[in-house]
Scaffold this active site. Structure first.
Site, PDB file in Angstrom:
ATOM      1  NE  ARG A 135      -3.780  -2.040   2.630  1.00 15.86           N
ATOM      2  CZ  ARG A 135      -3.621  -3.166   3.321  1.00 15.86           C
ATOM      3  NH1 ARG A 135      -2.485  -3.372   3.977  1.00 15.86           N
ATOM      4  NH2 ARG A 135      -4.576  -4.071   3.365  1.00 15.86           N
ATOM      5  CE  LYS A 159      -6.595   0.037   4.393  1.00 18.32           C
ATOM      6  NZ  LYS A 159      -7.851  -0.112   3.609  1.00 18.32           N
ATOM      7  CG  HIS A 224      -4.907   1.261  -4.343  1.00 19.17           C
ATOM      8  ND1 HIS A 224      -4.329   0.868  -3.152  1.00 19.17           N
ATOM      9  CD2 HIS A 224      -6.084   0.589  -4.410  1.00 19.17           C
ATOM     10  CE1 HIS A 224      -5.138   0.021  -2.524  1.00 19.17           C
ATOM     11  NE2 HIS A 224      -6.197  -0.173  -3.275  1.00 19.17           N
ATOM     12  NE  ARG A 227      -3.211  -3.099  -1.794  1.00 16.98           N
ATOM     13  CZ  ARG A 227      -2.878  -3.995  -0.860  1.00 16.98           C
ATOM     14  NH1 ARG A 227      -1.616  -4.336  -0.709  1.00 16.98           N
ATOM     15  NH2 ARG A 227      -3.806  -4.541  -0.100  1.00 16.98           N
ATOM     16  CG  HIS A 250      -7.211  -7.990   1.006  1.00 16.14           C
ATOM     17  ND1 HIS A 250      -7.430  -8.420  -0.295  1.00 16.14           N
ATOM     18  CD2 HIS A 250      -6.813  -6.693   0.906  1.00 16.14           C
ATOM     19  CE1 HIS A 250      -7.180  -7.440  -1.126  1.00 16.14           C
ATOM     20  NE2 HIS A 250      -6.806  -6.383  -0.424  1.00 16.14           N
ATOM     21  CE1 TYR A 259      -6.908  -6.690  -7.460  1.00 16.15           C
ATOM     22  CE2 TYR A 259      -7.266  -7.627  -5.288  1.00 16.15           C
ATOM     23  CZ  TYR A 259      -6.861  -6.584  -6.083  1.00 16.15           C
ATOM     24  OH  TYR A 259      -6.418  -5.420  -5.507  1.00 16.15           O
TER      25      TYR A 259
END
Length: 303
Positions: A135, A159, A224, A227, A250, A259
């Site tokens: 990220r 995150k 992004h 990514r 994630h 995806y």
């Protein structure tokens, strides 16, 4: 509460603050006392916004009112009046292999013709974005010694302060080593800028400029998007979805599953090449083709 109990990252806290302050301004500073009718006026004010934006704002307010009720600041929770926009999640923007090749060709040209320190920094940034799927915030805030010689991975705190292991390619190691030789020894950051580290905004500008020089339209590229390209191209190459979830950091595999919808061409090829009936269908097709050729040539089958 968001910081201490939920462990939210700084950018998440800033986003919540912006949404709460914006709603408070629309309600003339009476957000904490708002009733269902007041929240309906927020929904009307948000009519021109995208569904994803409205969903984010509503989620922030629902959490806020739940907090007020849990802490005893109010007896009710009026958040049921907030809008819940539906609709499918948009597919991520992805660069094809040709665009990626053009970006790296431009980086090589710059290194060959100029070889300045800023070119080395940009090369290291792009190698880590596309090669490891970092990220933007994770990338610009990397510590000075995040990558160790001989260690093909780094440990990131992403995150929600969750840690994950990120493999680093030999190419990325080489690019970072070339750049790191120009980073001051007393720097806390791998990509320092002033008294802190490179900002996400500046990273965004650098990637846009690189894309323009490589012939990639500005609206198609961002940190992004690189990514996303990392994830999509790994999936095209046969990566397992669970492994991809871990690489991207994630929390929910449902986030990673988007995806699987990006490259429908690959899915069609997968069915055509792997389905158990494919060989039988191909054999039948060849036999039919031979019969047609024999009929046209006037060949009479024996027996």
């Amino acid at each position: 509460m968001m910081a201490a109990e939920a462990g939210a990252a700084r950018n998440t806290l800033l986003a919540y603050e912006r949404d709460l302050r914006g709603a408070s301004q629309l309600l003339h500073g009476r957000l904490s006392a708002a009733d269902a009718a007041a929240l309906n006026t927020l929904a009307e004010a948000w009519l021109d916004l995208q569904r994803a934006t409205v969903a984010r704002k509503s989620a922030a307010l629902r959490r806020f009112f739940a907090f007020l009720q849990d802490e005893g600041f109010r007896a009710d929770d009026p958040s049921a009046a907030l809008p819940r926009p539906g609709g499918a999640r948009p597919l991520p923007k992805v660069l094809d292999h040709g665009a990626i090749d053009a970006l790296f060709a431009e980086l090589e040209r710059r290194k060959r013709e100029h070889g300045g320190t800023l070119d080395l920094r940009l090369c290291a940034l792009v190698e880590l974005l596309y090669g490891s799927g970092l990220r933007a915030t994770e990338l610009v805030s990397l510590p000075r010694h995040a990558l160790q010689p001989g260690r093909p991975y780094l440990i990131l705190r992403g995150k929600g302060t969750k840690e994950r292991l990120v493999p680093i390619s030999d190419r990325a190691h080489e690019a970072v080593a070339e750049w790191a030789a120009h980073v001051p020894r007393d720097s806390l950051w791998l990509f320092p800028s002033g008294k802190s580290h490179l900002s996400r905004v500046r990273l965004y500008q650098l990637i846009k400029a690189l894309g323009a020089a490589a012939g990639v339209p500005p609206e198609r590229i961002s940190p992004h998007v690189l990514r996303h390209a990392f994830a999509t191209h790994l999936l095209e190459g046969g990566a397992d979805l669970r492994a991809l979830q871990l690489l991207l950091g994630h929390a929910d595999i449902a986030t990673t599953q988007i995806y699987t919808h990006v490259d429908s061409r690959r899915l069609v090829e997968l069915v055509n090449s792997r389905h158990p009936l494919t060989d039988a269908m191909a054999g039948a097709g060849k036999a039919a083709g031979r019969r047609q050729e024999e009929d046209e040539a006037g060949v009479v089958p024996a027996g």
